[in-house]
Design a protein around this motif. Sequence first.
Motif, mmCIF file in Angstrom:
data_model
loop_
_atom_site.group_PDB
_atom_site.id
_atom_site.type_symbol
_atom_site.label_atom_id
_atom_site.label_comp_id
_atom_site.label_asym_id
_atom_site.label_seq_id
_atom_site.Cartn_x
_atom_site.Cartn_y
_atom_site.Cartn_z
ATOM 1 N N ASP A 1 -29.374 58.629 89.500
ATOM 2 C CA ASP A 1 -29.211 57.320 90.133
ATOM 3 C C ASP A 1 -29.939 56.231 89.342
ATOM 4 O O ASP A 1 -29.433 55.124 89.185
ATOM 5 N N GLY B 1 -27.974 55.437 86.272
ATOM 6 C CA GLY B 1 -26.804 54.655 86.660
ATOM 7 C C GLY B 1 -27.163 53.196 86.915
ATOM 8 O O GLY B 1 -26.433 52.284 86.498
ATOM 9 N N LEU B 2 -28.294 52.963 87.567
ATOM 10 C CA LEU B 2 -28.750 51.600 87.818
ATOM 11 C C LEU B 2 -29.042 50.878 86.500
ATOM 12 O O LEU B 2 -28.616 49.732 86.301
ATOM 13 N N CYS B 3 -29.751 51.551 85.592
ATOM 14 C CA CYS B 3 -30.046 50.955 84.277
ATOM 15 C C CYS B 3 -28.759 50.668 83.515
ATOM 16 O O CYS B 3 -28.639 49.631 82.850
ATOM 17 N N ARG B 4 -27.796 51.568 83.606
ATOM 18 C CA ARG B 4 -26.522 51.381 82.916
ATOM 19 C C ARG B 4 -25.792 50.141 83.458
ATOM 20 O O ARG B 4 -25.252 49.345 82.702
ATOM 21 N N GLN B 5 -25.804 49.966 84.776
ATOM 22 C CA GLN B 5 -25.149 48.803 85.365
ATOM 23 C C GLN B 5 -25.881 47.508 85.010
ATOM 24 O O GLN B 5 -25.259 46.475 84.794
ATOM 25 N N LEU B 6 -27.195 47.564 84.934
ATOM 26 C CA LEU B 6 -27.963 46.384 84.538
ATOM 27 C C LEU B 6 -27.714 46.012 83.079
ATOM 28 O O LEU B 6 -27.960 44.888 82.668
ATOM 29 N N SER B 7 -27.248 46.975 82.285
ATOM 30 C CA SER B 7 -26.928 46.719 80.879
ATOM 31 C C SER B 7 -25.458 46.362 80.705
ATOM 32 O O SER B 7 -24.903 46.520 79.629
ATOM 33 N N GLY B 8 -24.807 45.935 81.740
ATOM 34 C CA GLY B 8 -23.408 45.534 81.656
ATOM 35 C C GLY B 8 -22.436 46.688 81.776
ATOM 36 O O GLY B 8 -21.278 46.575 81.408
ATOM 37 N N GLY B 9 -22.890 47.818 82.282
ATOM 38 C CA GLY B 9 -22.010 48.971 82.455
ATOM 39 C C GLY B 9 -21.796 49.756 81.177
ATOM 40 O O GLY B 9 -20.906 50.592 81.117
ATOM 41 N N ASN B 10 -22.598 49.483 80.152
ATOM 42 C CA ASN B 10 -22.464 50.205 78.885
ATOM 43 C C ASN B 10 -22.986 51.627 79.021
ATOM 44 O O ASN B 10 -23.972 51.872 79.717
ATOM 45 N N TYR B 11 -22.341 52.548 78.305
ATOM 46 C CA TYR B 11 -22.803 53.932 78.321
ATOM 47 C C TYR B 11 -24.127 54.052 77.577
ATOM 48 O O TYR B 11 -25.028 54.749 78.004
#
Length: 122
Positions: free
Chosen positions: A103, A106-116
Amino acid sequence: QVTRMWDIINIKSVKSEIRLNDPDRKKFTDPNDPRLNFLLKIAAMFKEMGNSIRGQRVKGFPIKTANALHVTLVGIVEMIKMLLTSGYDYILPEKFSSDRIEDEFGLCRQLSGGNYLISKKD
């Protein structure tokens, strides 16, 4: 047997056995619980299923998968026993999962613009 194993290691609530009417989903309170012996038998079964004949799998797993399943189950059993003998009243094995870590990623990924690939700068 595998379904029973999943039921046992995915106990996440103290009242699961009542709500789901399944005695295998009861919280662990005794280090000598027979379900722990069942998990050790399943772990041994997975270890045996890692054997192959001339490099071909015959009703088995790749050796690394069999070893991973074996080590994970033995580790869960030993952790439950150790925690119960250390003074904990009960253990819910599902709480050992990495879902909370997933989780956070996933939060960090979304904060980065959804980048993998997450940038340390973001």
